[in-house]
Structures are given as C-alpha cells and as structure tokens.
Design a protein around this motif. Sequence first.
Motif, PDB file in Angstrom:
ATOM      1  N   VAL A  52       0.839  -1.204   0.000  1.00  0.00           N
ATOM      2  CA  VAL A  52       0.000   0.000   0.000  1.00  0.00           C
ATOM      3  C   VAL A  52       0.873   1.252   0.000  1.00  0.00           C
ATOM      4  CG1 VAL A  52      -1.567   1.381   1.432  1.00  0.00           C
ATOM      5  CG2 VAL A  52      -2.055  -1.036   1.023  1.00  0.00           C
ATOM      6  N   LYS A  53       1.904   1.262   0.834  1.00  0.00           N
ATOM      7  CA  LYS A  53       2.808   2.419   0.882  1.00  0.00           C
ATOM      8  C   LYS A  53       3.446   2.673  -0.482  1.00  0.00           C
ATOM      9  CE  LYS A  53       4.249   2.026   5.744  1.00  0.00           C
ATOM     10  NZ  LYS A  53       5.419   1.764   6.632  1.00  0.00           N
ATOM     11  N   GLU A  54       3.894   1.601  -1.124  1.00  0.00           N
ATOM     12  CA  GLU A  54       4.552   1.747  -2.421  1.00  0.00           C
ATOM     13  C   GLU A  54       3.569   2.208  -3.491  1.00  0.00           C
ATOM     14  OE1 GLU A  54       7.788   1.561  -5.174  1.00  0.00           O
ATOM     15  OE2 GLU A  54       7.489   1.945  -3.043  1.00  0.00           O
ATOM     16  N   MET A  55       2.365   1.680  -3.446  1.00  0.00           N
ATOM     17  CA  MET A  55       1.363   2.077  -4.434  1.00  0.00           C
ATOM     18  C   MET A  55       0.973   3.542  -4.251  1.00  0.00           C
ATOM     19  SD  MET A  55      -0.173   1.165  -7.105  1.00  0.00           S
ATOM     20  CE  MET A  55       0.488  -0.506  -7.013  1.00  0.00           C
ATOM     21  N   ILE A  56       0.874   3.974  -3.007  1.00  0.00           N
ATOM     22  CA  ILE A  56       0.565   5.377  -2.729  1.00  0.00           C
ATOM     23  C   ILE A  56       1.679   6.279  -3.252  1.00  0.00           C
ATOM     24  CG2 ILE A  56       0.421   7.075  -0.857  1.00  0.00           C
ATOM     25  CD1 ILE A  56      -1.195   4.992   0.724  1.00  0.00           C
ATOM     26  N   ARG A  57       2.925   5.836  -3.085  1.00  0.00           N
ATOM     27  CA  ARG A  57       4.063   6.618  -3.586  1.00  0.00           C
ATOM     28  C   ARG A  57       4.009   6.747  -5.107  1.00  0.00           C
ATOM     29  NH1 ARG A  57       8.961   6.099  -5.812  1.00  0.00           N
ATOM     30  NH2 ARG A  57       8.765   3.831  -6.051  1.00  0.00           N
ATOM     31  N   LEU A  58       3.649   5.646  -5.761  1.00  0.00           N
ATOM     32  CA  LEU A  58       3.629   5.628  -7.222  1.00  0.00           C
ATOM     33  C   LEU A  58       2.395   6.309  -7.809  1.00  0.00           C
ATOM     34  CD1 LEU A  58       4.767   1.927  -7.718  1.00  0.00           C
ATOM     35  CD2 LEU A  58       6.110   3.962  -8.294  1.00  0.00           C
ATOM     36  N   LYS A  59       1.268   6.121  -7.157  1.00  0.00           N
ATOM     37  CA  LYS A  59       0.002   6.604  -7.727  1.00  0.00           C
ATOM     38  C   LYS A  59      -0.941   7.023  -6.594  1.00  0.00           C
ATOM     39  CE  LYS A  59      -2.408   6.827 -11.689  1.00  0.00           C
ATOM     40  NZ  LYS A  59      -2.010   7.670 -12.836  1.00  0.00           N
ATOM     41  N   HIS A  82      -8.043  -2.894   8.979  1.00  0.00           N
ATOM     42  CA  HIS A  82      -6.607  -2.735   8.732  1.00  0.00           C
ATOM     43  C   HIS A  82      -6.162  -1.333   9.156  1.00  0.00           C
ATOM     44  CE1 HIS A  82      -6.563  -6.581   6.879  1.00  0.00           C
ATOM     45  NE2 HIS A  82      -7.119  -6.224   5.744  1.00  0.00           N
ATOM     46  N   LEU A  83      -5.841  -1.203  10.434  1.00  0.00           N
ATOM     47  CA  LEU A  83      -5.529   0.103  11.015  1.00  0.00           C
ATOM     48  C   LEU A  83      -4.346   0.783  10.339  1.00  0.00           C
ATOM     49  CD1 LEU A  83      -5.837   2.319  13.156  1.00  0.00           C
ATOM     50  CD2 LEU A  83      -4.472   0.897  14.708  1.00  0.00           C
ATOM     51  N   LEU A  90      -4.740   8.031   5.160  1.00  0.00           N
ATOM     52  CA  LEU A  90      -5.018   9.369   5.678  1.00  0.00           C
ATOM     53  C   LEU A  90      -3.829  10.306   5.498  1.00  0.00           C
ATOM     54  CD1 LEU A  90      -7.042   8.551   8.923  1.00  0.00           C
ATOM     55  CD2 LEU A  90      -7.900   9.648   6.843  1.00  0.00           C
ATOM     56  N   LYS A  91      -2.628   9.738   5.354  1.00  0.00           N
ATOM     57  CA  LYS A  91      -1.453  10.568   5.081  1.00  0.00           C
ATOM     58  C   LYS A  91      -1.529  11.172   3.679  1.00  0.00           C
ATOM     59  CE  LYS A  91       1.777   7.979   8.046  1.00  0.00           C
ATOM     60  NZ  LYS A  91       2.969   7.079   8.032  1.00  0.00           N
ATOM     61  N   VAL A  92      -2.190  10.468   2.779  1.00  0.00           N
ATOM     62  CA  VAL A  92      -2.354  10.974   1.413  1.00  0.00           C
ATOM     63  C   VAL A  92      -3.232  12.214   1.428  1.00  0.00           C
ATOM     64  CG1 VAL A  92      -3.234  10.467  -0.902  1.00  0.00           C
ATOM     65  CG2 VAL A  92      -2.129   8.669   0.442  1.00  0.00           C
ATOM     66  N   ASP A  93      -4.335  12.112   2.154  1.00  0.00           N
ATOM     67  CA  ASP A  93      -5.290  13.217   2.233  1.00  0.00           C
ATOM     68  C   ASP A  93      -6.192  12.966   3.437  1.00  0.00           C
ATOM     69  OD1 ASP A  93      -7.194  15.175   1.963  1.00  0.00           O
ATOM     70  OD2 ASP A  93      -7.613  14.784  -0.154  1.00  0.00           O
ATOM     71  N   ARG A  94      -6.111  13.824   4.430  1.00  0.00           N
ATOM     72  CA  ARG A  94      -6.915  13.625   5.637  1.00  0.00           C
ATOM     73  C   ARG A  94      -8.404  13.845   5.368  1.00  0.00           C
ATOM     74  NH1 ARG A  94      -3.455  12.845   9.764  1.00  0.00           N
ATOM     75  NH2 ARG A  94      -4.995  13.001  11.421  1.00  0.00           N
ATOM     76  N   GLU A  95      -8.722  14.333   4.180  1.00  0.00           N
ATOM     77  CA  GLU A  95     -10.121  14.517   3.811  1.00  0.00           C
ATOM     78  C   GLU A  95     -10.737  13.250   3.209  1.00  0.00           C
ATOM     79  OE1 GLU A  95     -12.060  17.554   4.239  1.00  0.00           O
ATOM     80  OE2 GLU A  95     -10.381  17.686   5.628  1.00  0.00           O
ATOM     81  N   ILE A 120     -12.006   3.523  14.544  1.00  0.00           N
ATOM     82  CA  ILE A 120     -12.847   4.636  14.990  1.00  0.00           C
ATOM     83  C   ILE A 120     -11.997   5.680  15.704  1.00  0.00           C
ATOM     84  CG2 ILE A 120     -14.729   5.312  16.540  1.00  0.00           C
ATOM     85  CD1 ILE A 120     -15.901   2.475  16.066  1.00  0.00           C
ATOM     86  N   ARG A 121     -11.116   5.211  16.586  1.00  0.00           N
ATOM     87  CA  ARG A 121     -10.238   6.127  17.330  1.00  0.00           C
ATOM     88  C   ARG A 121      -9.360   6.935  16.374  1.00  0.00           C
ATOM     89  NH1 ARG A 121      -8.001   2.568  20.046  1.00  0.00           N
ATOM     90  NH2 ARG A 121      -9.179   2.727  21.997  1.00  0.00           N
ATOM     91  N   GLU A 122      -8.770   6.264  15.410  1.00  0.00           N
ATOM     92  CA  GLU A 122      -7.894   6.936  14.450  1.00  0.00           C
ATOM     93  C   GLU A 122      -8.670   7.943  13.607  1.00  0.00           C
ATOM     94  OE1 GLU A 122      -4.257   7.812  12.711  1.00  0.00           O
ATOM     95  OE2 GLU A 122      -4.688   6.516  14.427  1.00  0.00           O
ATOM     96  N   MET A 123      -9.878   7.561  13.199  1.00  0.00           N
ATOM     97  CA  MET A 123     -10.694   8.430  12.360  1.00  0.00           C
ATOM     98  C   MET A 123     -11.110   9.689  13.115  1.00  0.00           C
ATOM     99  SD  MET A 123     -11.610   8.117   9.169  1.00  0.00           S
ATOM    100  CE  MET A 123     -11.504   6.341   8.982  1.00  0.00           C
ATOM    101  N   LEU A 124     -11.490   9.527  14.370  1.00  0.00           N
ATOM    102  CA  LEU A 124     -11.918  10.680  15.164  1.00  0.00           C
ATOM    103  C   LEU A 124     -10.741  11.581  15.516  1.00  0.00           C
ATOM    104  CD1 LEU A 124     -14.590   9.080  17.523  1.00  0.00           C
ATOM    105  CD2 LEU A 124     -14.951  10.451  15.462  1.00  0.00           C
TER     106      LEU A 124
END
Length: 203
Positions: A52-59, A82-83, A90-95, A120-124
């Motif tokens: 996921v990290k690599e895919m986010i970096r690429l695209k 999958h926390l 969320l690092k890509v876009d917190r929105e 839920i905790r992370e989202m809030l």
Amino acid sequence: MDMRLFQAADTGNINLLHHLLAQSSSILHTIALASNENPLHIASTAGHVEFVKEMIRLKPGFAKEVNQDGFSPIHLASAIGHLEIVKELLKVDRELWRLEARIEWTALHYAASRGRVDIIREMLLACPESIEDVNVHEETALHLAVKNSQFKAIHFMINWITGMKKDEILNMKDELGNSILHLATWRKHRQASYRMGTWQYCS
C-alpha cells in the motif's frame, strides 16, 4: 487489469510490481481503461501495508478512486479493520474520510458497524467532525454501532462524545425518528440509561 498486477497486489509482492513497471511504465495509468478496481483496492483489502505504501508513492490518486461496488480503499480497510493501512491512506489526504460509498456511508460508518474501535479512534483523531456525519438514512456512526450490537464501539464513541462535550449527538435521530436510546430499547439487547449527563450501558 493485468492479472499479474492483480496477483502482485493480492500477495503484496512489491518485487513483482517493480518488474511489471519495468516492462511497461504505463501499466498503472492504463488500469482505468480495463478495470474499475485498482491495485490499492486489492492491497487494502488484503492488508499488505508495505505494498500500500509503495502504491501510494507511485500513484496517490488511487486512494480516491472507487471500485465497481462504490468502495474506495479507505472504506475497505476501515470495514475489515486494517488500522495501519487506514493511517497510510489518511497521510495521502486527511479529507478521505469525507468520501462516501453506497447510501452515503463514510469510512467511519463502516468501522462503527463492524466494531473496529481502533479504526474509529484513528478516524476521530484525524477528523473529529466525522462523528456527526449521517448516511442516506440519517444514521450516524453511533446509530450503526447500536443497530449492529457493537458494544465496545458504542462505549468508546459515547465516552468520546461526552468527553468532547458534544452530547447533542447522542440525541440525533435517524429518518424514522430513532435516537440511539430508542434503538437500544427496541432491540432489547441492552438497556441504555441517561443519568447525571452520562450515558451508561448495562448488561
């Protein structure tokens, strides 16, 4: 989608991903022409954090795309639990929490309905206002947790809401006029009582 790319995402094989990119540098750009599902959907479902990290970096744009069922990667990761993947997205876009899937469910709605307290905790933490979001049936995340008997999630969200002094959320009603107390009483799986400004759930 090239089946080898599907395999790489499904197994979390970053080496295979790079091999495919070496063969065709445009492979990630042409996916939309062949499939409504991208590798980030698949890896987010399978729980492969490094992929996921690599895919986010690429695209990084893949994080905002929805598949044929109307789900984005963060919807899938939140529902499954999958926390670490939710954190990366969320690092890509917190929105991203604002993205709506079918019947206007957000990632928090899916997490609450499945009882994913850590999600839920992370989202809030990332977006406190998401606790007030409603779906097409005017249901909040708390409504969905009550309807699905997710007691740990209910307890966590009520404590968070009262701690943030947002008690009015506890009285929000769905399209049928039901508050969480109405739902809890109707389902008879737990009794909810309101005492001295504090919601308590008793077995």
